[in-house]
Enzyme design. Structure first.
Site, short mmCIF file in Angstrom:
data_model
loop_
_atom_site.label_atom_id
_atom_site.label_comp_id
_atom_site.label_asym_id
_atom_site.label_seq_id
_atom_site.Cartn_x
_atom_site.Cartn_y
_atom_site.Cartn_z
N ARG A 160 39.38 31.64 37.66
CA ARG A 160 39.08 32.30 38.93
C ARG A 160 40.33 32.97 39.52
O ARG A 160 40.21 33.83 40.38
CB ARG A 160 38.54 31.28 39.94
CG ARG A 160 37.20 30.70 39.56
CD ARG A 160 36.84 29.52 40.43
NE ARG A 160 36.63 29.90 41.82
CZ ARG A 160 35.48 30.30 42.32
NH1 ARG A 160 34.42 30.38 41.56
NH2 ARG A 160 35.37 30.61 43.60
N LYS A 164 38.16 36.00 39.39
CA LYS A 164 36.84 36.20 38.82
C LYS A 164 35.80 36.48 39.91
O LYS A 164 35.04 37.42 39.82
CB LYS A 164 36.43 34.99 37.99
CG LYS A 164 35.07 35.12 37.30
CD LYS A 164 35.07 36.25 36.28
CE LYS A 164 33.75 36.41 35.57
NZ LYS A 164 33.69 37.69 34.83
N TRP A 187 44.52 30.59 45.90
CA TRP A 187 44.83 32.00 45.67
C TRP A 187 45.29 32.51 47.03
O TRP A 187 44.49 32.63 47.96
CB TRP A 187 43.58 32.72 45.20
CG TRP A 187 43.78 34.11 44.69
CD1 TRP A 187 44.21 34.47 43.45
CD2 TRP A 187 43.52 35.33 45.39
NE1 TRP A 187 44.24 35.85 43.34
CE2 TRP A 187 43.82 36.39 44.52
CE3 TRP A 187 43.06 35.63 46.68
CZ2 TRP A 187 43.68 37.73 44.88
CZ3 TRP A 187 42.92 36.96 47.04
CH2 TRP A 187 43.23 38.00 46.14
N LYS A 201 38.26 48.52 32.44
CA LYS A 201 38.64 47.44 31.49
C LYS A 201 40.09 47.64 31.07
O LYS A 201 40.85 46.69 30.99
CB LYS A 201 37.76 47.46 30.24
CG LYS A 201 36.33 47.01 30.37
CD LYS A 201 36.13 45.52 30.51
CE LYS A 201 36.07 45.09 31.93
NZ LYS A 201 34.86 45.25 32.68
N ASN A 226 38.07 26.57 50.76
CA ASN A 226 37.99 27.87 50.10
C ASN A 226 37.40 28.83 51.13
O ASN A 226 36.41 28.49 51.77
CB ASN A 226 37.07 27.74 48.87
CG ASN A 226 37.01 29.02 48.07
OD1 ASN A 226 37.70 29.97 48.37
ND2 ASN A 226 36.18 29.02 47.05
N GLY A 227 37.99 30.00 51.31
CA GLY A 227 37.47 30.96 52.28
C GLY A 227 38.56 31.40 53.23
O GLY A 227 39.75 31.20 52.95
N HIS A 277 39.64 71.37 36.42
CA HIS A 277 39.80 71.62 37.86
C HIS A 277 40.99 70.85 38.43
O HIS A 277 41.06 70.62 39.64
CB HIS A 277 38.50 71.28 38.60
CG HIS A 277 37.35 72.13 38.14
ND1 HIS A 277 37.22 73.45 38.53
CD2 HIS A 277 36.33 71.88 37.29
CE1 HIS A 277 36.14 73.96 37.95
NE2 HIS A 277 35.59 73.03 37.18
N GLU A 317 33.75 52.61 33.35
CA GLU A 317 33.83 51.19 33.01
C GLU A 317 34.93 50.95 31.95
O GLU A 317 35.69 49.98 32.05
CB GLU A 317 32.45 50.70 32.53
CG GLU A 317 32.39 49.26 32.03
CD GLU A 317 32.84 48.20 33.02
OE1 GLU A 317 33.07 48.51 34.20
OE2 GLU A 317 33.01 47.03 32.59
N CYS A 338 40.24 30.95 45.32
CA CYS A 338 40.45 29.50 45.34
C CYS A 338 39.34 28.77 44.60
O CYS A 338 38.21 29.25 44.54
CB CYS A 338 40.46 29.00 46.78
SG CYS A 338 41.64 29.82 47.82
N GLU A 374 42.51 46.66 33.91
CA GLU A 374 42.58 45.27 34.37
C GLU A 374 43.17 44.31 33.34
O GLU A 374 43.85 43.38 33.73
CB GLU A 374 41.25 44.76 34.94
CG GLU A 374 40.09 44.63 34.00
CD GLU A 374 38.85 44.06 34.71
OE1 GLU A 374 37.76 44.25 34.17
OE2 GLU A 374 38.96 43.40 35.75
C1 AGP Z 1 35.08 43.32 36.14
O1 AGP Z 1 35.73 43.33 34.93
C2 AGP Z 1 35.85 42.94 37.29
N1 AGP Z 1 36.60 41.79 37.08
C3 AGP Z 1 35.24 43.14 38.66
O2 AGP Z 1 35.21 44.51 38.85
C4 AGP Z 1 33.85 42.54 38.99
O3 AGP Z 1 32.85 43.20 38.27
C5 AGP Z 1 33.59 42.68 40.51
O4 AGP Z 1 34.57 41.95 41.20
C6 AGP Z 1 32.22 42.23 40.93
O5 AGP Z 1 32.00 40.88 40.66
P1 AGP Z 1 30.55 40.27 40.76
O6 AGP Z 1 29.70 40.93 39.72
O7 AGP Z 1 30.72 38.80 40.52
O8 AGP Z 1 30.03 40.58 42.14
#
Ligand code: AGP
Length: 613
Positions: free
Chosen positions: A27, A608, A74, A492, A100-101, A511, A488, A2, A495
């Site tokens: 976000r 985000k 959200w 990417k 928010n929360g 394995h 990593e 949110c 996502e």
């Molecule tokens: C990264 O591409 C992601 N969107 C996600 O994994 C992110 O790194 C994770 O949610 C942690 O966020 P932060 O660094 O704001 O704590």
């Protein structure tokens, strides 16, 4: 997650609120709404879907009010729909709030209020808040200036969970009440105007002066004042902080998407993060830290705890800290760490990494570590974020605002900063060969230039993306530090390109996972550790034999003829090699996403900052 925006001033609130919500779109959200005070009455407009739907609602252009609150939701409790979207009002329509929360005890509060005669019109946890405010307001027989504030404060005393709340009332057309607990909210201030938002970029075009709130500090805003109160409603003083980010850092600056802009900003982000922290002729500098040799020598374990990409940054730096400082390092996922009863005491140092500084699981893991006696150090990109206010020590990456959901420049800046931290500890401890430190410093200082060099693969990667964007599955392989980059790269790809991908330590392939390798499947390998080159190439040969298409990212001299594509990177210290190796992988996931016509910056289902567990 949110997003919240608020405004009180002399201009029409509605356009400012809508512009703020648009800036918070990254976000992640599924509905949007605003409430303003119009001629001593509350107006509410909200709808499912994008902020654009909200701004197209009939009558929205007629709103004249100069005080208002706004929200992007959200969904957590109840489906995305108009009824569940914010703002919410009490039954008498005297108070409007956005939240928010998560209110964990909303069921009990709902039952309590229902018994008192209140009716609920949504499935949300939030709707208890305006009704509780009304309940406490009606019960209060004192008719002084603090009555509205008291009602909000008594409401918050009943709430379990996390919240950032903005409240307005038709009875107080010149006031807004604000409070937060474990959920982000900042207040931007100018002479006759106050702006509120879940994060700084949303209101950066109006002011650079911000109040950063601590948990359960209550604020009464008027156009030209901000009064702060503690939980006993005693007035407290608070200073503003000036934020150095400029507005263009929160704009696309000619790039098609924030993600592409942020990938290309990595040389600058790394340069800024290095800053004056290292030089070849003197010891590493961290003005914010005051670790002593006695303390560091007493540490028998370092935990690095984070989520997602930030956790991958931690994994990439485990080796550097262990080799330079001779202290064992464990890297953990925050949501697992907090529930697995980790062994923590005063001889443990816990490092928490979070770009946003607002990730609920990371904050909870930090609190747990503090309670268990450990010293805590936060690494964040956002000044004054929750994680930095909780930790004993905080240091910042200087990557500038990261807007795209997929983290790029924050990751590489985190890897740089962790390596500098390893050097800082090592220089205090004096347990490491000086040449190793000098060599690493030299390599770190050369990184911005080498990242520029690495970015030159953009066009080749773009072409390769065109060949493979329809793939359903992919594999990422690496050994040692390259395996952390494989993780990593795979994250990417998932996502933003929605392609199923797996990452493996290359030696693990035979394995089990090799059973999945079939004709035409794409296997991407990272190959930067000269001691492991031959071993990894053997693993790649095993998949080539089974028909895989191969992309190799390397800084080694290898025979290129057997692979479909090889991307050559500049050589660097193996401790910081992820900073270069990740670049072609960031670009690949970006261009595949573009080929598929997806929303690169706002991938489906993702937010985000993940401010709920
Ligand atoms: C990264 O591409 C992601 N969107 C996600 O994994 C992110 O790194 C994770 O949610 C942690 O966020 P932060 O660094 O704001 O704590």
């Amino acid at each position: 997650m949110c997003g919240i925006v608020g405004y009180i001033g002399n201009k029409k609130a509605c356009p400012i609120l809508i512009a703020g919500l648009s800036r918070l779109e990254y976000r992640g959200y599924d509905s949007a709404g605003i409430s303003t005070i119009e001629k001593n009455d509350l107006s509410i407009m909200k709808d499912k879907g994008r902020v654009k739907n909200l701004s197209n609602l009939e009558g929205i252009d007629n709103l004249e009010g100069t005080i208002g609150i706004a929200h992007t939701r959200w969904a957590t409790h109840g489906k995305p729909c108009k009824e569940n979207s914010h703002p919410h009002q009490d039954n008498s329509k005297t108070f409007s709030i956005v939240h928010n929360g998560i209110i964990e005890n909303y069921n009990e509060l709902r039952t309590f209020l229902t018994e008192k005669g209140y009716t609920f019109y949504s499935e949300t946890d939030t709707e208890v808040i305006p009704n509780l405010i009304h309940y406490y307001y009606s019960k209060d027989s004192q008719n002084d200036d603090l009555k509205f504030l008291r009602a909000v404060k008594n409401t918050c005393a009943d709430l379990k969970g996390s919240f950032a709340i903005e409240a307005i009332s038709k009875l107080y057309p010149n006031n807004m009440i604000v409070v937060r607990k474990d959920s982000p909210l900042v207040i931007g201030t100018c002479e006759d105007e106050k702006y509120l938002a879940s994060d700084i970029p949303a209101i950066l075009s109006y002011t650079k002066d911000f109040y950063l709130l601590d948990d359960l500090e209550f604020v009464v805003l008027t156009r030209n004042s901000a009064k702060f109160y503690n939980q006993d409603l005693e007035e407290i003083t608070k200073d503003t902080q000036t934020i150095e980010w400029n507005m263009s850092s929160a704009e696309k600056d000619g790039f098609d998407d924030f993600m592409l802009k942020e990938i290309n900003e990595q040389p600058t982000a790394i340069r800024e993060t290095i800053g004056a922290r290292i030089s070849l002729n003197s010891k590493c500098q961290f003005d914010e830290l005051s670790f002593t040799k006695d303390y560091l020598s007493s540490i028998n374990k370092i935990y690095i705890v984070a989520c997602g990409t930030a956790m991958h940054a931690g994994l990439s730096c485990k080796n550097a800290i262990e080799k330079l400082c001779k202290i064992p390092v464990e890297v953990d996922i925050a949501s697992e760490f907090r529930y697995r009863s980790p062994i923590i005491d005063e001889k443990t140092l816990c490092i928490f990494i979070s770009q946003s500084g607002e990730t609920a699981d990371t904050i909870a893991a930090l609190k747990l570590s503090k309670e268990s006696g450990a010293k805590t150090l936060a690494i964040s990109n956002v000044i004054g974020s929750s994680i930095t206010r909780e930790a004993d020590y905080s240091i910042y990456t200087h990557a500038g605002p990261e807007i795209a959901v997929a983290s790029t420049k924050a990751y590489t800046s985190q890897v740089v900063l962790l390596n500098i931290l390893a050097i800082y500890f090592a220089e205090i401890l004096e347990v490491c060969d000086e040449n190793l430190i000098i060599n690493l410093k030299q390599n770190i200082l050369e990184l911005p230039k080498k990242v520029e060099e690495a970015l030159k693969c953009t066009d080749i990667i773009k072409d390769f993306a065109k060949q493979i964007y329809l793939e359903k599955d992919m594999f990422f392989l690496g050994r040692g530090i390259d395996e952390t980059v494989a993780r990593e790269g795979s994250l990417k790809m998932k996502e933003i390109s929605y392609i199923h991908s797996e990452s493996y330590a290359a030696g693990e392939l035979k394995h089990g996972p090799i059973a999945l390798i079939e004709n035409g499947i794409t296997v991407i390998s990272i190959l930067t550790d000269e001691n492991l080159v031959k071993k990894t190439i053997s693993n790649i040969q095993e998949v080539i034999t089974r028909g895989a298409k191969t992309l190799v990212i390397t800084n080694q001299n290898i025979d290129k003829t057997m692979f479909d594509l090889v991307i050559n990177l500049p050589k660097t210290s193996s401790f910081v090699s992820p900073i270069l190796s990740i670049i072609p992988l960031q670009l690949l996931s970006y261009y595949i996403s573009k080929e598929k016509g997806l929303d690169v910056d706002k991938p489906r289902n993702l937010a985000k900052s993940v401010t709920v567990e």
